[in-house]
Design an enzyme around this catalytic site. Structure first.
Site, PDB file in Angstrom:
ATOM      1  CB  ALA A   1      18.876  46.794  31.894  1.00  0.00           C
ATOM      2  CG  ASP A   2      21.717  45.990  37.503  1.00  0.00           C
ATOM      3  OD1 ASP A   2      22.725  45.752  38.186  1.00  0.00           O
ATOM      4  OD2 ASP A   2      21.350  47.135  37.207  1.00  0.00           O
TER       5      ASP A   2
END
Lengths: 258, 144
Positions: B97-98
């Site tokens: 996940a960014d």
């Protein structure tokens, strides 16, 4: 084999990623950082030899172990990933933050909801005034990458530079400016008193597919004003470690926005 | 004078980007937290021990249904395949996940559970289970 370049802890971290694709991406990312850094030591430091540490806020930095100070280079680096591209930015003597994002990345949430939740009021106004949804979406991504690049350059964590405490403004001729909300500078809240405005930005399009934002500390001694050169003395290479290395800045692959 | 030359060198910043597509023919590498330092700290306050579901090693008061709902939201946001393993112990960093994913997940959780998560609480979250426990706590506080 890229895996051979990694330290045991990097391998462990890479293998703990969820799924093979993420794992390979993690390995590639470390290989990219190590091989690139090595080249900026004129290959005097082997890619495998680099050691890394985190600053007190968690930002990765190079750890120079050698007692021989000739074997140290004032290199700074920062990394950013998307599903199809990994970017590594390197500077000498100045902190750097970099963020890349796919141009077509469609946030699941409504752009203005995201902006209201996380951006400053002036940035929300800027976005709200853009009538075309596609254009609005692109400007949102640009602002997001610029803000991310700043936070990463500052190296104090998301809490050290909350997105709603500073505004990024894209000005047609003068480029990109950052302004910190005035009350923050006088704020006694210690988590925010490190926000500074002496940073330079560059924003570019890569391969027409990604936006890339770079932020480095402003060196007031230098008075480069561009004159057609890339700002910040920026050069961009397209690289596959050990296989390919092509200078792409100045070509169509890299289009400077500001 | 050496200084201008040194300045010119110091000012040059270089960027290398690597097409992950090229390597081993893979199609896509998912997002990582693009803030390359963990904003998710280790200090999760351990709460009272209830009957520990067998999947958990640590004391965690998150309800199973909350965890499942969080898993669902996370899988949706990150477009993970249906059969991918996401449990209470899964760390967000390991899911690729960014920062944009993370804020969207937080907003998704706020909407789904009708709660409001402040930034400093969000930073304490490392795993799906942490998120679920925080949600349960916020709901309990709201209903109290």
């Amino acid at each position: 084999m890229y895996m051979d370049l990694l330290s045991p802890s990097e391998r462990k971290t890479a293998l703990s990623m969820n799924g093979e694709k993420l794992q390979k991406g993690a390995v590639l990312s470390r290989a990219l950082v190590r091989t690139t850094l090595s080249r900026y030591t004129d290959c005097k430091v082997d890619p495998r030899s680099f050691e890394f540490k985190k600053n007190k806020f968690g930002k990765p930095e190079i750890l120079w172990q050698s007692d021989d100070s000739r074997m140290e280079w004032p290199l700074h680096f920062n990394i950013s990933h998307t599903s199809s591209l990994i970017a590594c930015g390197i500077t000498m003597d100045t902190p750097i933050g970099i963020d890349i994002e796919e141009k077509t990345r469609k946030p699941a949430k409504n752009i203005l909801s995201l902006a209201r939740r996380y951006f400053t009021p002036s940035e929300v106004d800027y976005l709200a005034k853009i009538p075309d949804p596609d254009a609005q979406h692109k400007e949102f991504i640009k602002l997001w990458t610029l803000k991310e690049a700043y936070v990463k350059a500052l190296g104090r964590g998301f809490s050290g530079a909350p997105f709603n405490k500073f505004s990024i403004v894209l000005v047609a001729k003068n480029g990109i400016r950052i302004s910190v909300a005035p009350k923050v500078l006088k704020d006694s809240d210690s988590s925010c008193d490190c926000l500074s405005e002496n940073w330079q930005f560059a924003l570019a399009e890569l391969n027409s597919s990604h936006y890339m934002a770079i932020c480095i500390e402003d060196d007031l001694r230098s008075s480069d004003s561009g004159n057609g050169r890339l700002p910040l003395g920026l050069k961009v290479w397209k690289t596959v470690p050990f296989l390919e290395d092509t200078l792409v800045s100045g070509s169509e692959a890299v289009t400077l926005i500001s | 004078m050496a200084a201008p030359v040194a300045t010119a060198v110091a000012r040059s910043s270089v960027l290398t980007y690597s097409s992950a597509l090229r390597v081993q023919g893979m199609d896509a590498v998912s997002f990582r937290v693009s803030a390359s330092f963990p904003r998710l700290r280790a200090s999760f306050p351990s709460i009272r021990v209830q009957r520990i579901p067998r999947r958990f090693q640590v004391s965690c008061s998150a309800k199973q249904e909350t965890i499942e709902k969080v898993c669902e939201i996370v899988k949706g946001q990150l477009a993970l395949p249906e059969d991918s393993t996401v449990t209470g112990e899964t760390k967000f960093v390991d899911l690729g996940a960014d920062s944009l994913d993370t804020v969207e997940i937080v907003m998704g959780l706020e909407e789904a559970f009708q709660i409001s998560v402040d930034e400093s609480s969000a930073q304490e979250i490392q795993t799906v289970g942490d998120a679920a426990a925080l949600i349960d706590k916020l709901i309990a506080d709201k209903d109290a």
